[in-house]
Design a protein around this motif. Structure first.
Motif, PDB file in Angstrom:
ATOM      1  N   THR A  87      -6.707  -5.503  -6.036  1.00  0.00           N
ATOM      2  CA  THR A  87      -6.726  -6.183  -4.740  1.00  0.00           C
ATOM      3  C   THR A  87      -6.521  -7.692  -4.895  1.00  0.00           C
ATOM      4  O   THR A  87      -6.778  -8.444  -3.945  1.00  0.00           O
ATOM      5  N   TYR A  88      -6.067  -8.137  -6.075  1.00  0.00           N
ATOM      6  CA  TYR A  88      -5.791  -9.566  -6.255  1.00  0.00           C
ATOM      7  C   TYR A  88      -4.782 -10.036  -5.205  1.00  0.00           C
ATOM      8  O   TYR A  88      -3.742  -9.394  -4.989  1.00  0.00           O
ATOM      9  N   GLY A  89      -5.064 -11.151  -4.582  1.00  0.00           N
ATOM     10  CA  GLY A  89      -4.178 -11.707  -3.561  1.00  0.00           C
ATOM     11  C   GLY A  89      -4.659 -11.430  -2.163  1.00  0.00           C
ATOM     12  O   GLY A  89      -4.157 -12.029  -1.210  1.00  0.00           O
ATOM     13  N   GLN A  90      -5.666 -10.531  -2.003  1.00  0.00           N
ATOM     14  CA  GLN A  90      -6.207 -10.217  -0.683  1.00  0.00           C
ATOM     15  C   GLN A  90      -7.524 -10.979  -0.499  1.00  0.00           C
ATOM     16  O   GLN A  90      -8.500 -10.738  -1.215  1.00  0.00           O
ATOM     17  N   PHE A  91      -7.518 -11.923   0.446  1.00  0.00           N
ATOM     18  CA  PHE A  91      -8.659 -12.804   0.673  1.00  0.00           C
ATOM     19  C   PHE A  91      -9.173 -12.626   2.100  1.00  0.00           C
ATOM     20  O   PHE A  91      -8.383 -12.381   3.024  1.00  0.00           O
ATOM     21  N   TYR A  92     -10.483 -12.770   2.270  1.00  0.00           N
ATOM     22  CA  TYR A  92     -11.099 -12.649   3.585  1.00  0.00           C
ATOM     23  C   TYR A  92     -11.592 -14.016   4.050  1.00  0.00           C
ATOM     24  O   TYR A  92     -12.237 -14.753   3.287  1.00  0.00           O
ATOM     25  N   LEU A 141       3.463  -8.894  11.618  1.00  0.00           N
ATOM     26  CA  LEU A 141       3.127  -7.485  11.393  1.00  0.00           C
ATOM     27  C   LEU A 141       1.968  -7.121  12.304  1.00  0.00           C
ATOM     28  O   LEU A 141       0.924  -7.790  12.282  1.00  0.00           O
ATOM     29  N   LEU A 142       2.139  -6.089  13.125  1.00  0.00           N
ATOM     30  CA  LEU A 142       1.086  -5.626  14.035  1.00  0.00           C
ATOM     31  C   LEU A 142       0.704  -4.207  13.631  1.00  0.00           C
ATOM     32  O   LEU A 142       1.528  -3.290  13.676  1.00  0.00           O
ATOM     33  N   ILE A 181       1.785  -3.247   1.683  1.00  0.00           N
ATOM     34  CA  ILE A 181       0.464  -3.546   1.118  1.00  0.00           C
ATOM     35  C   ILE A 181      -0.609  -3.445   2.197  1.00  0.00           C
ATOM     36  O   ILE A 181      -1.689  -2.902   1.972  1.00  0.00           O
ATOM     37  N   ILE A 182      -0.289  -3.928   3.396  1.00  0.00           N
ATOM     38  CA  ILE A 182      -1.263  -3.971   4.486  1.00  0.00           C
ATOM     39  C   ILE A 182      -1.535  -2.582   5.062  1.00  0.00           C
ATOM     40  O   ILE A 182      -2.682  -2.235   5.363  1.00  0.00           O
TER      41      ILE A 182
END
Length: 833
Positions: free
Chosen positions: A401-406, A519-520, A548-549
Motif C-alpha cells: 500500500t506504499y503511496g496511499q496516504f490518508y 475519478l468517481l 489501484i483505487i
C-alpha cells in the motif's frame, strides 16, 4: 574591463570617479577602494541566457559635496538614457551599501580618507610610505574603514589591519569568529597583491601573548595600550518584520507640490502598477523602490531619484536609505519578489496549462543544475520505507500500500539511494491536512530519532498534504493517492509516473475542473471523467490510478456527455470551473541565499548576493530560498541555539515574506557534507570534497624581496630611523614573518600567526642549501606530493640558488622583478606552476 568572479557568466564592470564634475575612469586595480570625499558611478553588466542584466549604481562618500552628489545623479540619468532606460539604478551611501553592490567586490570594500580633489591617487603600486589603520567588518561582504591610529579605535569583536607599507599586521579581536578572520585575511592579501605588487608581508595576531614580536611593532606605532578593550558595536540591521511592511504609493507633483498617495499594503499584486504612472514601493524604510511606468512622461522618469529622496525626507527615514529605480518591463528580481505573484503575460499558454517539460533522468548527476531545477535528488530508483504515526509512535506500512496516504494521518518516508558508491538518505515528514497537533509533533520527534539512527546524515523534508515536491511524487511511480475521510471523488494531476498525484476532493459537481481528469467511485462503477482541457498523457495516467483505487468496472466519461447516473452520484449538476482560462506562467524565481539569526530576539536575515559554495561557513545556519522549497543548511560548528531553532526560523521567513508566501512550502534541512543534488545544483562549481577532509595544511609564503635578513627587523629599523619611538626594539626581532596562505581545501586555523612553526625558515631556504629542496621533489608534483612545508603556489622559491639559476636562467631577485604573468608563464614551462 573584463573581470571574473568565479561565476560562469563574464562580468564587465566600469567604475568612475567624479573629479571636477567630470567622469574619470578608475584603474581596475583600484576597484573596491573609495575615497570618502568623492562620488562614484559603477556600471555592472552580467550575461544571462536572455542577454544582459545591467545595474547602474552611484555611490556617495560621506564627505562628498552636494555638487558632486548632484553631478553623480545627473550622469546616471545620462547613462540610463544612452542605454535605452534598461539599467536598474541604485543610490548607495557609504557604509550602507546594498548587498548587491557589496557582492561585486569579493575581497572587500576599503574606504579611504580624502579624495581625488585633495591630490590623492587611487593606485600607487609599490608605495611603502604608508601608515594607516583599517577597521574590518563583515562576515560575507567585507568593508574596511580607515580609522584613527590609536588603541581607542580597537574593540574585542572585529578585525583590524595595521598597514605599514612593507608589512601588514592583522589583529583579530578575541571575540572574532573564523569567518571574520578569514575574510580579513583575504582583504590583507588583496592589498598586498594589488597595491604593493606582492612585495609586502602579512603577519597575524590571533593571541597577543603568542605574538610578542608583532605586538612590539604595534606598540611602537600606537604606544602602550591603556584600559580594556570594549565590545564590538553591532550592525544596525532591519529585521524581517520591518522588511515585510511593504506599501505602494502613487507619487506625483501638483501645483509644484509633491503628492504622496498610498495605494495598497502587503500583499501587493502586479495589477496595481499602472503603466502611465510612477510608483514608490516602501519596504519598511529599509529600501525604497521607484517603478517607472513605460507610458509615464519623460519628466517623471528623470525625477525618479529626486522624488525618492524627497519621500525619504518626508517619512523621516535615514538619509542613508538605499534607493533602487526599476523600469516597467525590466524589473529586478528583488523587486518582483515583493509581490504575491509576478507574471510575464507574453509567456501564457492554452487551457489552464503550464507546459511540463520532460527531462532525461540519466543527466541528473552530470548536470546538478538540472537536478535543482527539477527538484530531483536522483532518478527515484532508490529504496522506499514508510511508517504511519500511530499512538505517537512509528508503525510500518504494508509495502503493497506504499503511496496511499490518508488525510487524517502523518507518515514518515525514508528514501535511501547511492551516488558514486556513497549512501544518501532523505526523510520525508508527510503531514495530513486533518492530522492532529499531537500527531504532527510526534512525526517531527520520530524524524529526529530516525535521523540519529543514520548518523545525522539524512536530509529532512517537511511535506504538507497537497504540496508534495516532485521527487516525493516520483518515488511512488505515479501511484501517490491521498484519501479524504469520507468522500470518493479523486482529482488526478500528472502526465507520467514521475509527476502524478491523486487527491480526494469533496464529491460535489463544483469540485470538477475542465482542465483535469477525475475519478468517481460508486458501488457499481468507477467513472473516468475527462475534462475538455486534459491531455492524452493525463488520461492514460488516470487509467493506471483507477485500477489501484477501484476493482469495479471502469467507464470513461467525456465532459458534456455525462450519463444521468454520474450527476446523481455527485448530488446533481452544479456550476464548476469550465471556462477556457489562460493561466499566466510565473516568472522563474531567482534563488536567494541568506544567513539567518534570531539570537537577539529579532529575526534577522542577511542576504548573500551572487552566492557560491564558499559563502557557506561552518559556523552558520543558512537559508536557501528557491520559491518551491526552503532549504536550511546546517554548518557543523553552527550555534546550538540557531541549529535547534532552524525550522522555526524558516517558518518565520515564510510568514514575514512581503509576497505573502504559502506557509505549506516544503522545508528541507540539509547538513554540511551531506548536500543532495537538489541543493548543490543551485551553486556554481560545487566541490563535493570541500568538507570531506578536515586536515589543516598550513604553509608559509615566500616573503617579498628585502636586503635585510628579516622583514620585522627591517620594519623596526625604519621606525627607529624615523624617531617614532626611542626604545630600541629591533634587537628583539630575530625570526622571520612568513605570511599565511592556506591550502584551497583547508580550514582556517586559529593558531598564532597562522604559520607552521615546523616549516623551514624561508630565509634559510633562500640563503643556504640546508633549507632548499632538490628539484625533483618540486617539479611536476601535485599538492599532495609536496613536502608539508612547501607552499604549492611558490614551489620555485624552495629551489637552491644554483638550481633556480640553472632552470630559469636568472637569479631569484631578477625573477621576482618580472610581472606576475611572466613569472607564471615561466613556472608553467618548467613544471613549477
Amino acid at each position: 574591463v573584463l573581470l571574473s568572479r568565479g561565476l560562469p557568466a563574464c562580468i564587465w564592470s566600469t567604475t568612475t570617479s567624479l573629479e571636477k564634475m567630470k567622469m574619470v575612469p578608475v584603474p581596475e586595480k583600484a576597484y573596491g577602494s573609495f575615497f570618502e570625499g568623492d562620488c562614484y558611478i559603477i556600471l555592472y553588466n552580467k550575461k544571462t541566457s536572455n542577454g544582459f542584466i545591467t545595474d547602474l549604481h552611484y555611490w556617495i562618500g560621506k564627505d562628498s559635496s552636494q555638487d558632486e552628489q548632484g553631478a553623480a545623479a545627473f550622469y546616471v540619468t545620462q547613462i540610463d538614457d544612452t542605454l535605452g532606460g534598461n539599467p536598474v539604478q541604485h543610490r548607495e551611501v557609504e557604509g550602507h551599501e546594498s548587498e548587491t553592490f557589496k557582492s561585486y567586490f569579493k575581497s572587500g570594500i576599503i574606504y579611504k580618507k580624502g579624495g581625488v580633489a585633495s591630490g590623492f591617487k587611487h593606485v600607487e603600486t609599490n608605495m611603502y610610505n604608508i601608515r594607516r589603520l583599517l577597521h574590518v567588518k563583515g562576515k560575507k561582504h567585507v568593508s574596511a574603514t580607515e580609522v584613527e591610529l590609536s588603541w581607542d579605535s580597537f574593540n574585542k569583536g572585529d578585525v583590524f589591519l595595521l598597514d605599514l607599507g612593507k608589512v601588514l599586521i592583522q589583529w583579530n579581536g578575541p571575540d572574532c569568529n573564523v569567518a571574520e578572520k578569514s575574510r580579513g585575511l583575504a582583504l590583507a592579501r588583496s592589498i598586498r597583491d594589488d597595491e604593493r605588487g606582492g612585495r609586502a608581508q602579512i603577519g597575524i595576531i590571533d593571541n597577543e601573548k603568542d605574538s610578542p614580536d608583532l605586538m612590539q611593532i604595534m606598540k611602537t606605532i600606537l604606544g602602550e595600550r591603556r584600559g580594556a578593550l570594549g565590545p564590538a558595536m553591532p550592525d544596525e540591521k532591519a529585521d524581517e518584520l520591518q522588511k515585510a511592511n511593504v506599501r505602494l504609493y502613487h507619487v506625483y507633483e501638483k501645483d509644484n507640490n509633491l503628492v504622496v498617495q498610498e495605494i495598497a499594503t502587503r500583499p501587493l499584486t502586479q495589477d496595481l502598477l499602472q503603466h502611465e504612472d510612477c510608483h514608490i514601493l516602501d519596504q519598511g524604510g529599509f529600501k525604497i523602490y521607484v517603478w517607472r511606468g513605460k507610458d509615464s512622461s519623460k519628466e517623471e522618469k528623470k525625477a525618479a531619484f529626486s522624488r525618492a529622496v524627497s519621500f525619504i525626507q518626508a517619512k523621516g527615514y535615514s538619509a542613508t536609505t538605499n534607493v533602487e529605480v526599476v523600469n516597467d518591463g525590466a524589473e529586478s528580481a528583488m523587486f518582483k519578489q515583493l509581490f504575491k505573484r509576478w507574471t510575464e503575460k507574453e509567456e501564457t499558454q492554452g487551457l489552464g496549462k503550464v507546459e511540463q517539460v520532460k527531462f532525461d533522468v540519466s543527466q541528473l548527476h552530470a548536470r546538478p543544475e538540472l537536478a535543482a531545477e527539477q527538484r530531483m535528488a536522483d532518478d527515484a530508483s532508490g529504496k522506499v520505507e514508510v511508517w504511519r504515526i500511530e499512538d505517537l509512535h512509528m508503525q510500518p506500512v504494508d509495502p503493497r500500500t506504499y503511496g496511499q496516504f490518508y488525510g487524517g494521518d502523518c507518515y514518515l518516508v525514508l528514501y535511501t539511494y547511492l551516488i558514486s558508491g556513497r549512501t544518501h538518505y532523505i526523510i520525508y515528514m508527510w503531514q495530513g491536512r486533518h492530522a492532529s497537533v499531537d500527531e504532527i509533533t510526534a512525526c517531527a520527534f520520530n524524524a529526529v530519532e530516525l535521523d540519529k539512527k543514520y548518523g545525522n546524515e539524512p536530509v529532512q523534508v517537511r511535506v504538507t498534504m497537497g504540496r508534495e515536491p516532485q521527487h516525493f511524487l516520483a518515488i511512488f511511480k505515479g501511484s501517490l493517492i491521498i484519501y479524504e475521510p469520507v468522500v470518493h471523488l479523486f482529482q488526478v494531476r500528472g502526465t507520467d509516473e514521475m509527476n502524478t498525484k491523486t487527491i480526494e476532493v469533496p464529491a460535489r459537481a463544483s469540485s470538477l475542473n475542465s482542465n483535469d481528469v477525475f475519478l468517481l467511485t460508486t458501488n457499481q462503477v468507477c467513472y473516468l471523467w475527462c475534462g475538455k482541457g486534459c491531455s492524452g498523457d493525463e488520461r492514460e495516467m488516470a487509467k493506471i490510478v483507477a485500477n489501484i483505487i477501484s476493482k469495479r468496472d471502469k467507464q470513461t466519461v467525456l465532459e458534456g456527455q455525462e450519463p444521468v447516473e454520474f450527476w446523481a452520484a455527485l448530488g446533481g449538476k452544479a456550476p464548476y470551473a469550465s471556462d477556457k482560462r489562460f493561466q499566466e506562467s510565473t516568472v522563474r524565481y531567482q534563488p536567494r541565499l541568506f544567513e539567518c539569526s534570531n539570537q537577539t530576539g529579532r529575526f534577522i536575515m542577511t542576504e548573500v548576493v551572487g552566492f557560491c559554495q564558499d559563502d557557506l561557513d561552518e559556523d552558520d545556519v543558512m537559508l536557501l530560498d528557491t520559491w518551491e522549497e526552503i532549504f536550511l543548511w546546517i554548518g557543523k560548528t553552527s550555534n546550538t541555539y540557531e541549529k535547534n531553532e532552524a525550522v522555526s526560523s524558516a517558518k518565520d521567513y515564510l510568514k514575514t515574506h512581503p509576497a505573502g508566501r504559502d506557509l505549506a512550502t516544503p522545508i528541507i534541512m540539509v547538513k554540511q557534507g551531506y548536500e543532495p543534488l537538489t541543493f548543490t545544483g543551485w551553486f556554481s562549481a560545487w566541490d563535493p570534497y570541500k568538507w570531506r577532509n578536515h586536515k589543516v595544511i598550513q604553509r608559509s609564503i615566500a616573503p617579498a624581496q628585502c636586503h635585510c635578513t628579516d622583514r620585522l627587523s627591517c620594519t623596526l629599523q625604519d621606525l627607529n630611523n624615523a624617531n617614532l619611538n626611542k626604545r630600541n626594539a629591533s634587537s628583539r626581532m630575530e625570526r622571520t614573518l612568513p605570511a599565511y596562505k592556506p591550502h584551497p581545501n583547508s580550514n582556517v586555523n586559529s593558531s598564532s600567526n597562522y604559520q607552521n612553526n615546523n616549516a623551514p625558515s624561508v630565509v634559510s631556504a633562500v640563503t643556504n642549501g640546508n633549507g632548499a629542496y632538490p628539484r625533483e621533489v618540486l617539479i611536476n608534483k601535485t599538492v599532495d606530493e609536496l613536502p608539508e612545508a612547501v607552499d604549492p603556489a611558490k614551489k620555485e622559491y624552495y629551489l637552491s640558488d644554483a638550481d633556480f639559476h640553472d632552470i630559469f636562467g636568472k637569479s631569484k631577485d631578477e625573477f621576482y622583478q618580472m610581472p606576475r604573468w611572466k613569472q607564471q608563464n615561466e613556472k608553467k614551462q618548467h613544471g613549477l606552476f
